[in-house]
Design a protein around this motif. Structure first.
Motif, PDB file in Angstrom:
ATOM      1  N   LEU A 103      -4.036   6.053   1.387  1.00 11.26           N
ATOM      2  CA  LEU A 103      -3.555   7.386   1.753  1.00 11.26           C
ATOM      3  C   LEU A 103      -4.427   8.066   2.797  1.00 11.26           C
ATOM      4  O   LEU A 103      -3.911   8.788   3.668  1.00 11.26           O
ATOM      5  CB  LEU A 103      -3.455   8.243   0.492  1.00 11.26           C
ATOM      6  CG  LEU A 103      -2.986   9.691   0.606  1.00 11.26           C
ATOM      7  CD1 LEU A 103      -2.262  10.083  -0.676  1.00 11.26           C
ATOM      8  CD2 LEU A 103      -4.146  10.659   0.828  1.00 11.26           C
ATOM      9  N   VAL A 104      -5.727   7.852   2.736  1.00 12.90           N
ATOM     10  CA  VAL A 104      -6.648   8.520   3.661  1.00 12.90           C
ATOM     11  C   VAL A 104      -6.287   8.239   5.112  1.00 12.90           C
ATOM     12  O   VAL A 104      -6.466   9.085   5.990  1.00 12.90           O
ATOM     13  CB  VAL A 104      -8.115   8.106   3.368  1.00 12.90           C
ATOM     14  CG1 VAL A 104      -8.303   6.616   3.566  1.00 12.90           C
ATOM     15  CG2 VAL A 104      -9.080   8.873   4.255  1.00 12.90           C
ATOM     16  N   CYS A 160       0.825  -1.206   0.000  1.00 17.29           N
ATOM     17  CA  CYS A 160       0.000   0.000   0.000  1.00 17.29           C
ATOM     18  C   CYS A 160       0.865   1.264   0.000  1.00 17.29           C
ATOM     19  O   CYS A 160       0.404   2.331  -0.405  1.00 17.29           O
ATOM     20  CB  CYS A 160      -0.914   0.024   1.226  1.00 17.29           C
ATOM     21  SG  CYS A 160      -2.407  -0.970   1.052  1.00 17.29           S
ATOM     22  N   HIS A 161       2.099   1.137   0.443  1.00 20.33           N
ATOM     23  CA  HIS A 161       3.002   2.284   0.488  1.00 20.33           C
ATOM     24  C   HIS A 161       3.968   2.329  -0.691  1.00 20.33           C
ATOM     25  O   HIS A 161       4.630   3.349  -0.897  1.00 20.33           O
ATOM     26  CB  HIS A 161       3.808   2.264   1.794  1.00 20.33           C
ATOM     27  CG  HIS A 161       3.026   2.728   2.985  1.00 20.33           C
ATOM     28  ND1 HIS A 161       3.169   3.969   3.551  1.00 20.33           N
ATOM     29  CD2 HIS A 161       2.066   2.110   3.712  1.00 20.33           C
ATOM     30  CE1 HIS A 161       2.349   4.096   4.575  1.00 20.33           C
ATOM     31  NE2 HIS A 161       1.668   2.977   4.697  1.00 20.33           N
ATOM     32  N   THR A 162       4.059   1.257  -1.451  1.00 24.59           N
ATOM     33  CA  THR A 162       5.047   1.194  -2.534  1.00 24.59           C
ATOM     34  C   THR A 162       4.424   1.066  -3.922  1.00 24.59           C
ATOM     35  O   THR A 162       5.144   1.144  -4.918  1.00 24.59           O
ATOM     36  CB  THR A 162       6.009   0.008  -2.308  1.00 24.59           C
ATOM     37  OG1 THR A 162       5.249  -1.199  -2.161  1.00 24.59           O
ATOM     38  CG2 THR A 162       6.838   0.222  -1.043  1.00 24.59           C
ATOM     39  N   PRO A 195       5.955   3.325  -7.765  1.00 28.77           N
ATOM     40  CA  PRO A 195       5.900   3.866  -6.402  1.00 28.77           C
ATOM     41  C   PRO A 195       5.333   5.281  -6.388  1.00 28.77           C
ATOM     42  O   PRO A 195       5.494   6.021  -7.368  1.00 28.77           O
ATOM     43  CB  PRO A 195       7.374   3.866  -5.972  1.00 28.77           C
ATOM     44  CG  PRO A 195       8.143   3.933  -7.250  1.00 28.77           C
ATOM     45  CD  PRO A 195       7.337   3.173  -8.262  1.00 28.77           C
ATOM     46  N   PRO A 196       4.659   5.660  -5.316  1.00 31.65           N
ATOM     47  CA  PRO A 196       4.179   7.050  -5.202  1.00 31.65           C
ATOM     48  C   PRO A 196       5.337   8.025  -5.342  1.00 31.65           C
ATOM     49  O   PRO A 196       6.416   7.812  -4.779  1.00 31.65           O
ATOM     50  CB  PRO A 196       3.585   7.091  -3.782  1.00 31.65           C
ATOM     51  CG  PRO A 196       3.233   5.675  -3.470  1.00 31.65           C
ATOM     52  CD  PRO A 196       4.276   4.842  -4.157  1.00 31.65           C
ATOM     53  N   HIS A 202       5.593  -1.450   8.958  1.00 32.20           N
ATOM     54  CA  HIS A 202       4.313  -1.804   8.345  1.00 32.20           C
ATOM     55  C   HIS A 202       3.538  -2.883   9.104  1.00 32.20           C
ATOM     56  O   HIS A 202       2.433  -3.236   8.716  1.00 32.20           O
ATOM     57  CB  HIS A 202       4.538  -2.302   6.907  1.00 32.20           C
ATOM     58  CG  HIS A 202       5.231  -1.309   6.027  1.00 32.20           C
ATOM     59  ND1 HIS A 202       4.672  -0.110   5.665  1.00 32.20           N
ATOM     60  CD2 HIS A 202       6.454  -1.343   5.430  1.00 32.20           C
ATOM     61  CE1 HIS A 202       5.503   0.554   4.886  1.00 32.20           C
ATOM     62  NE2 HIS A 202       6.598  -0.168   4.731  1.00 32.20           N
ATOM     63  N   GLY A 203       4.133  -3.456  10.141  1.00 25.02           N
ATOM     64  CA  GLY A 203       3.510  -4.569  10.844  1.00 25.02           C
ATOM     65  C   GLY A 203       2.181  -4.209  11.485  1.00 25.02           C
ATOM     66  O   GLY A 203       1.902  -3.027  11.767  1.00 25.02           O
TER      67      GLY A 203
END
Length: 320
Positions: A124-125, A113-115, A282-283, A215-216
């Motif tokens: 993102l929300v 979700c971050h990559t 990636p963002p 991220h855990g």
């Protein structure tokens, strides 16, 4: 013993009163000690996003568990033929394995979700607030429930009951509620294995060095195993939120503005490779280098950090 989906209890029902009691307590401490952990606009945004997320989660629950049941039933003959059992049952050790497997799934789901920008648009929300409090835990993306179950499919294939999987997912979410607070100090021994509010602050920070860390869900050992762990520096101020915050804070904008930005980027280029990267890269990726990913920003930060001692040594000493 088999439990039907219609008979499945909802653990959140029992925890909701505790959630609101703790939020009220945290807000009171914030007011009494002038910590400014809450603001009216931010809390209203979290509330409306949380209500919408609860509705979307309820509407997609049948789809999620139904998907698990499809693979659970579909692979039963193969389990009997190659593994020698039809399902894993409900023994205590099966619950433990399911909880560990669920948390492993959450780590990779959360990391992607971050990559991956498309998944970041859905997630993102949850990071859109510049506050970090227990109310932030309710800021969940409305579209995330559509693809999240894909990471869990291997569990019903192995014979874990879909209801057990859904309950473990709920337990994971309940645990994570308690991670969203700055009032809990570092927990030395427990925090070596389990996720805590101390290190989860790093995950919600927009400090360059903290981006894409921790991220855990329940366990922090996944981050330590896969190289994404970072402890919180108590000497550095933690800034919460995202690098490019949305201009509006209504729930529709918070949930869908990044999808709109993706669409604009895809339409702005002709190359199919660039179009693909704007969706699945990636963002921060851009075809012309006008924007930077978190890795690029961290590399620049590391270079600046290494250059600082050299610059200090090069400065001439002042003679009195």
């Amino acid at each position: 013993m088999e439990i039907l989906f219609s008979e499945m209890p909802n653990p959140f029902t029992y925890f909701v009163p505790l959630f609101f009691l703790l939020i009220a307590g945290e807000a009171y401490i914030s007011y009494r000690e002038d910590k400014e952990l809450y603001s009216l606009k931010d809390s209203l945004a979290s509330t409306w996003v949380g209500i919408g997320a609860a509705v979307f989660n309820t509407l997609t629950k049948a789809y999620q568990i139904g998907l698990f049941f499809v693979f659970y039933q579909l692979f039963e003959p193969l389990r009997i033929q190659f593994l020698g059992y039809d399902n894993l049952g409900w023994a205590w050790w099966v619950w433990v394995l399911c909880l560990i497997g669920d948390d492993f799934n959450f780590y990779w789901h959360h990391r992607f979700c971050h990559t991956i920008r498309l998944f970041w648009a859905a997630h993102l929300v949850h990071h859109s607030s510049d506050k970090f409090n227990l109310g932030t835990a309710f800021r969940n993306g409305w579209t995330i429930f559509l693809y999240k179950p894909i990471y869990w499919i291997w569990l019903p294939i192995l014979g874990f009951n879909p209801v057990m999987i859904a309950l473990c997912m709920s337990f994971n979410s309940i645990y994570q509620f308690f991670l969203h607070s700055t009032l809990v100090p570092k927990i030395p021994v427990f925090g070596q294995v389990f996720n805590t509010p101390w290190v989860h602050q790093v995950h919600h920070a927009r400090n360059i060095e903290y981006l894409d860390r921790n991220h855990g869900g329940i366990l922090i050992i996944w981050d330590k195993l896969f190289g994404t762990y970072m402890d919180k520096d108590k000497h550095m101020k933690t800034e919460f939120g995202v690098l490019h915050p949305p201009t509006k804070h209504d729930p529709i904008t918070l949930n869908f503005h990044e999808f709109n930005d993706i669409w604009k980027d895809v339409r702005s280029v002709k190359s199919w490779k660039a179009k693909f990267m704007y969706v699945f890269g990636p963002p921060g990726w851009s075809h012309d280098g006008s924007r930077k990913t978190s890795k690029m920003l961290q590399q620049e930060w590391e270079q600046q950090k290494k250059a600082m001692p050299a610059q200090k040594e090069a400065q001439p000493e002042l003679v009195a």
